[in-house]
Design a protein around this motif. Structure first.
Motif, PDB file in Angstrom:
ATOM      1  N   LYS A 121       0.853  -1.188   0.000  1.00 58.05           N
ATOM      2  CA  LYS A 121       0.000   0.000   0.000  1.00 58.05           C
ATOM      3  C   LYS A 121       0.889   1.237   0.000  1.00 58.05           C
ATOM      4  N   SER A 122       0.531   2.197  -0.850  1.00 59.05           N
ATOM      5  CA  SER A 122       1.222   3.483  -0.843  1.00 59.05           C
ATOM      6  C   SER A 122       0.189   4.589  -0.828  1.00 59.05           C
ATOM      7  N   GLU A 123       0.587   5.695  -0.261  1.00 66.14           N
ATOM      8  CA  GLU A 123      -0.281   6.869  -0.181  1.00 66.14           C
ATOM      9  C   GLU A 123       0.536   8.094  -0.535  1.00 66.14           C
ATOM     10  N   GLY A 124      -0.152   9.115  -0.973  1.00 69.64           N
ATOM     11  CA  GLY A 124       0.548  10.341  -1.299  1.00 69.64           C
ATOM     12  C   GLY A 124      -0.390  11.368  -1.879  1.00 69.64           C
ATOM     13  N   ASP A 125       0.182  12.278  -2.622  1.00 71.80           N
ATOM     14  CA  ASP A 125      -0.575  13.374  -3.234  1.00 71.80           C
ATOM     15  C   ASP A 125      -0.688  13.155  -4.736  1.00 71.80           C
ATOM     16  N   PHE A 126      -1.787  13.663  -5.312  1.00 72.36           N
ATOM     17  CA  PHE A 126      -1.925  13.617  -6.765  1.00 72.36           C
ATOM     18  C   PHE A 126      -2.267  15.006  -7.283  1.00 72.36           C
ATOM     19  N   THR A 127      -1.880  15.232  -8.533  1.00 72.94           N
ATOM     20  CA  THR A 127      -2.275  16.445  -9.258  1.00 72.94           C
ATOM     21  C   THR A 127      -2.664  16.040 -10.663  1.00 72.94           C
ATOM     22  N   VAL A 128      -3.574  16.794 -11.260  1.00 74.36           N
ATOM     23  CA  VAL A 128      -3.942  16.601 -12.663  1.00 74.36           C
ATOM     24  C   VAL A 128      -3.180  17.657 -13.439  1.00 74.36           C
ATOM     25  N   GLU A 129      -2.427  17.209 -14.436  1.00 73.77           N
ATOM     26  CA  GLU A 129      -1.561  18.116 -15.180  1.00 73.77           C
ATOM     27  C   GLU A 129      -1.797  17.969 -16.680  1.00 73.77           C
ATOM     28  N   ALA A 130      -1.546  19.044 -17.390  1.00 77.88           N
ATOM     29  CA  ALA A 130      -1.647  19.026 -18.854  1.00 77.88           C
ATOM     30  C   ALA A 130      -0.261  18.785 -19.431  1.00 77.88           C
ATOM     31  N   ALA A 131      -0.197  17.978 -20.465  1.00 75.30           N
ATOM     32  CA  ALA A 131       1.078  17.719 -21.137  1.00 75.30           C
ATOM     33  C   ALA A 131       1.451  18.924 -21.979  1.00 75.30           C
ATOM     34  N   THR A 132       2.747  19.144 -22.138  1.00 73.98           N
ATOM     35  CA  THR A 132       3.204  20.298 -22.915  1.00 73.98           C
ATOM     36  C   THR A 132       4.090  19.899 -24.085  1.00 73.98           C
ATOM     37  N   ASP A 133       4.258  18.604 -24.317  1.00 71.78           N
ATOM     38  CA  ASP A 133       5.128  18.157 -25.399  1.00 71.78           C
ATOM     39  C   ASP A 133       4.317  17.583 -26.550  1.00 71.78           C
ATOM     40  N   ALA A 134       4.770  16.499 -27.113  1.00 70.84           N
ATOM     41  CA  ALA A 134       4.098  15.892 -28.273  1.00 70.84           C
ATOM     42  C   ALA A 134       2.710  15.369 -27.925  1.00 70.84           C
ATOM     43  N   THR A 135       2.431  15.208 -26.649  1.00 73.18           N
ATOM     44  CA  THR A 135       1.116  14.711 -26.232  1.00 73.18           C
ATOM     45  C   THR A 135       0.233  15.858 -25.740  1.00 73.18           C
ATOM     46  N   ALA A 136       0.511  17.067 -26.207  1.00 74.23           N
ATOM     47  CA  ALA A 136      -0.277  18.230 -25.791  1.00 74.23           C
ATOM     48  C   ALA A 136      -1.757  17.987 -26.058  1.00 74.23           C
ATOM     49  N   GLY A 137      -2.581  18.515 -25.178  1.00 75.00           N
ATOM     50  CA  GLY A 137      -4.017  18.319 -25.294  1.00 75.00           C
ATOM     51  C   GLY A 137      -4.499  17.187 -24.408  1.00 75.00           C
ATOM     52  N   LYS A 138      -3.561  16.403 -23.900  1.00 72.95           N
ATOM     53  CA  LYS A 138      -3.917  15.298 -23.017  1.00 72.95           C
ATOM     54  C   LYS A 138      -3.652  15.711 -21.578  1.00 72.95           C
ATOM     55  N   LYS A 139      -4.340  15.053 -20.674  1.00 71.10           N
ATOM     56  CA  LYS A 139      -4.153  15.305 -19.251  1.00 71.10           C
ATOM     57  C   LYS A 139      -3.609  14.046 -18.591  1.00 71.10           C
ATOM     58  N   TYR A 140      -2.821  14.272 -17.561  1.00 71.57           N
ATOM     59  CA  TYR A 140      -2.207  13.193 -16.813  1.00 71.57           C
ATOM     60  C   TYR A 140      -2.466  13.394 -15.332  1.00 71.57           C
ATOM     61  N   ILE A 141      -2.441  12.286 -14.612  1.00 71.53           N
ATOM     62  CA  ILE A 141      -2.493  12.350 -13.158  1.00 71.53           C
ATOM     63  C   ILE A 141      -1.111  11.950 -12.668  1.00 71.53           C
TER      64      ILE A 141
END
Length: 189
Positions: A121-141
C-alpha cells in the motif's frame, strides 16, 4: 509556312505551364488549410475529452480505478487506485490517493484464476496536469508517494487520462510502454 512563329508557341506553352502550376499551388494550399483545420479539430476534441475525463473523475467523492497490470516476476499485479479530495471538494484537480498493489499468483486449481499474494500500500498526493510536449491536449495524473521514511526519495507514477472510465500507466516521459501490453485501470462503479 507555319502561321505562328515558334517563339509565340513557346510563350503560350510557358504561360499554360505557369497557370497549371499556380492552380496546383492553390489546390495544395487549400488542402493544407483543410489539413490544418482537421488537425486543430482533432486537438480540440482531445482537449475536450481530457477535460470531460477530469470532470468525471472529480464528480465522485472518491473514485476508484482497478486493473491487473503485467509483471515480470508473477502472474500480474492488481492495482486499486482511489482518489480523495480535500474537504470533499471533488472539483479540485489535486488531493490525496491510496494505491494498493497486490501481486497475483496463478491458481493451480483454476488455470483462469489468480490467488492474491502480497499487497503493498502506498499513499501520497496527486495532481492533474496538462502535457506540454508531443502529447499536448492530453491530461495526466501525477502520483507522488509520501514515503514512510521522510529521508527517502518519493516515487512518482503517471497515469494518462484516456477517458472518464480509464487511466493508463505511462512512464516518466508520459509515453505508454513500448511493449504494447495493457496497463489500463478502469473506473469501478
Amino acid at each position: 509556312p507555319n502561321p505562328f512563329p515558334s517563339i509565340f508557341i513557346y510563350t503560350i506553352m510557358k504561360i499554360m505551364t505557369l497557370a497549371a502550376a499556380g492552380a496546383l499551388i492553390a489546390l495544395a494550399a487549400t488542402g493544407c488549410s483543410d489539413a490544418k483545420q482537421k488537425a486543430a479539430d482533432v486537438a480540440d476534441a482531445a482537449t475536450s475529452a481530457a477535460s470531460s475525463a477530469v470532470e468525471a473523475i472529480t464528480n465522485s467523492a472518491s473514485p476508484t480505478y482497478s486493473g491487473i497490470l503485467p509483471a515480470a516476476d508473477c502472474a500480474g499485479i492488481r492495482y486499486t487506485l482511489t482518489f480523495d479530495y480535500p474537504d470533499g471538494n471533488n472539483a479540485a484537480t489535486a488531493g490525496t490517493y491510496t494505491l494498493d498493489e497486490t501481486y497475483l499468483d496463478a491458481d493451480p486449481a483454476d488455470a483462469n484464476a489468480y490467488k492474491d499474494g502480497q499487497t503493498f500500500k502506498s499513499e501520497g498526493d496527486f495532481t492533474v496536469e496538462a502535457a506540454t510536449d508531443a502529447t499536448a491536449g492530453k491530461k495526466y495524473i501525477k502520483l507522488v508517494e509520501k514515503p514512510a521514511d521522510p529521508t527517502a526519495t518519493p516515487s512518482t507514477l503517471y497515469f494518462l487520462i484516456d477517458s472518464p472510465e480509464s487511466l493508463t500507466l505511462v512512464g516518466a516521459d508520459l509515453q505508454p510502454a513500448a511493449s504494447g501490453l495493457n496497463y489500463t485501470l478502469t473506473l469501478q462503479h
